[in-house]
Each structure stands twice: as structure tokens, then as C-alpha cells.
Scaffold this motif. Structure first.
Motif, short mmCIF file in Angstrom:
data_model
loop_
_atom_site.label_atom_id
_atom_site.label_comp_id
_atom_site.label_asym_id
_atom_site.label_seq_id
_atom_site.Cartn_x
_atom_site.Cartn_y
_atom_site.Cartn_z
N LEU A 175 -3.43 5.60 -0.18
CA LEU A 175 -4.57 5.08 0.56
C LEU A 175 -5.86 5.74 0.08
CD1 LEU A 175 -5.79 3.41 2.91
CD2 LEU A 175 -5.34 5.39 4.39
N LEU A 212 -8.53 -5.21 -0.57
CA LEU A 212 -7.38 -4.35 -0.31
C LEU A 212 -7.12 -3.41 -1.49
CD1 LEU A 212 -4.97 -6.89 1.41
CD2 LEU A 212 -6.24 -5.02 2.49
N LYS A 234 -10.65 -0.66 8.91
CA LYS A 234 -10.21 0.34 7.94
C LYS A 234 -9.71 1.59 8.66
CE LYS A 234 -13.48 -1.06 4.32
NZ LYS A 234 -14.62 -0.61 3.48
N ARG A 280 -2.31 -8.88 -2.75
CA ARG A 280 -3.39 -7.98 -3.14
C ARG A 280 -4.69 -8.77 -3.26
NH1 ARG A 280 -6.15 -6.97 -7.76
NH2 ARG A 280 -6.79 -4.82 -8.27
N LEU A 293 0.86 -1.19 0.00
CA LEU A 293 0.00 0.00 0.00
C LEU A 293 0.89 1.24 0.00
CD1 LEU A 293 -2.68 1.45 0.16
CD2 LEU A 293 -2.66 1.14 2.64
N VAL A 319 -1.29 4.21 8.48
CA VAL A 319 -0.71 5.01 7.41
C VAL A 319 -0.30 6.39 7.94
CG1 VAL A 319 -1.22 6.19 5.23
CG2 VAL A 319 -1.90 3.80 5.55
N GLY A 345 -6.45 0.90 -2.12
CA GLY A 345 -5.26 1.46 -2.75
C GLY A 345 -4.09 0.52 -2.88
N VAL A 346 -4.23 -0.74 -2.46
CA VAL A 346 -3.13 -1.70 -2.54
C VAL A 346 -2.82 -2.04 -3.99
CG1 VAL A 346 -2.48 -4.10 -2.05
CG2 VAL A 346 -3.46 -2.67 -0.24
#
Length: 244
Positions: free
Chosen positions: A84, A207, A177, A203, A79, A184, A211-212
Motif C-alpha cells: 500500500l 488504484l 483512501k 487495476r 493490492l 489493510v 499500490g494495486v
């Protein structure tokens, strides 16, 4: 709270971990490569840290009698710290929780290991192993609390500029989340966000919605070498970031 004195280096591992770079894989990995790179060994603190420093992580087999399996995905899920995806609803949810770090590590791991969860993989060996890493200051939990109760969270291993996420859970909608948003934020506050790695192993569609992205194993290992040279984030026992 994180160990303010910084993590304690354990006894070195008696096991050797090879360099997994494939000179023929190129930027897109190699079709002939496998995510599973080894079986056996132990999960002592020194072994786990050596594995993460080589881009490898453990997962138990189906039976407690099965040897530990060691993975280094050909296509690694990461990520980007500037990538994110925070939806409008998640942004509203963030206001409903309090983020704490390392105040309830054992409960976070136990909740992630709940046998009622589908596709559960965390067994007693893993719980004990990461509990030892936590005691030494290497494994950490990021927790979302609501009304004085643990509502969700995640745990993983922090080494320099690497945070290797292991698992997350939620008891309240969006709580896991929100914990990720808190993680982050803690990593971004440490600076050098383009060099730090938030590793999520693989991934998934879920996820990816956050944004992964995927990177090839060779690329991941090159990035890892640089990330490990960075200072640990202050949130996990590292020094204050410059200018703070």
C-alpha cells in the motif's frame, strides 16, 4: 460490529461454477480469454459465496431486466498488503478520521450506489444481495468518520484470507483512501500477509497509485485456493490472531 460468532453459512447454491484455470494461458494469461465468464443465475447468498470462492463476482447489466453478469478478470487487480502506497499527505489525513467497521453498512452501500456518481453500477438487486450477506456476517464495511459523520468508506466480502472489495466512496477528501488504510491494517493484523488477498477486481490508474498490481487469472486462482484456507480476520468476526 462484525458478527462475533462468525459468519453463517447459507443454503448452498443450485448453480455450478466451473474451474476457470486455463492450462494454456501461462503466467501472463491468455489473449483469447474474456473477463466475462457467465450470465444469469441469481444473487442469493449461497450463489455469491460460491462465486467468490471460484474467483468470480457479479455486476448487473444496464437494465434491471438484463441478466446478471459474472466476471473473472483475465488480469486481476490486487493490492499486496505490504504494498500500500501511503503518501505524506494521506498519512496526515489518517489522523483526521476515526475508522469503524460495520457500524453503518447500509449507508456505505447506499453512498456507493448514489446514482449521481459517474459510472455507477450498483442497483437494487446488488444492494439487497449484499445486505443479506452482511446480515449473515460475510459482507463488511470499513468506514472513515469525522466529527461524528460518515465521511467515506468501502465495502466488500470477507471469506477466510480473501477480502473482495466491491466499491468505495468519499464525502470528504481522502476519506475513502483512509478507509482503505484501515482495511489493510485490519488484514495485516490477522497475519500471513503474504497469503491473504485484497482483491479490487480491476487495476485502474487511481488504484495503481495506491499500490494495486495485476496478476494473471491462473495466478489469482492459485493464490485464492490458499487464501480461503486462512482464518477470517478478527475485525470481521474471526478468531484473535496468534500472539494477540
Amino acid at each position: 460490529m462484525a458478527n462475533l460468532g462468525g459468519p453463517i453459512e447459507p443454503e448452498p447454491s443450485p448453480w455450478a461454477f466451473a474451474d476457470l484455470r486455463d492450462p494454456g494461458a501461462g503466467a501472463h494469461g491468455g489473449a483469447e480469454l474474456d473477463d466475462l465468464v457467465g450470465m444469469g443465475a441469481d444473487v442469493a447468498p449461497g450463489t455469491l459465496l460460491a462465486a467468490y470462492r471460484h474467483g468470480i463476482f457479479p455486476m448487473p447489466g444496464e437494465s434491471p431486466r438484463d441478466p446478471m453478469m459474472w466476471f473473472s478478470p483475465v488480469r486481476r487487480g490486487v493490492l499486496p498488503l505490504d504494498g500500500l502506497v501511503v503518501s505524506r499527505s494521506l498519512r496526515r489525513s489518517v489522523r483526521d478520521f476515526e475508522i469503524r467497521i460495520d457500524t453503518s453498512f447500509d449507508e456505505v452501500v447506499a453512498s456507493c450506489a448514489d446514482p449521481r456518481r459517474p459510472h455507477g453500477w450498483i442497483d437494487r438487486r446488488i444492494r439487497r444481495a449484499y445486505g443479506r450477506l452482511h446480515e449473515l456476517g460475510w459482507a463488511h464495511s470499513v468506514e472513515a468518520w469525522q466529527d461524528g459523520r460518515l465521511a467515506g468508506g468501502l465495502y466488500g466480502v470477507a471469506i477466510g484470507g480473501l477480502f473482495a472489495g466491491e466499491s468505495m466512496f468519499h464525502r470528504v477528501r481522502d476519506a475513502s483512501k483512509v478507509a482503505l488504510v484501515g482495511l489493510v491494517s485490519a488484514l495485516r493484523e490477522a497475519g500471513s500477509i503474504d497469503q491473504r488477498i485484497l482483491d479490487v477486481q480491476w487495476r485502474t490508474d487511481h488504484l495503481a497509485s495506491l499500490g494495486v498490481v495485476e496478476v494473471a487469472r491462473n495466478d489469482y486462482l492459485d493464490r485464492l485456493e490458499k487464501a480461503l484456507r486462512l482464518p477470517l480476520p478478527e475485525a470481521f468476526g474471526g478468531p484473535p490472531a496468534e500472539g494477540s
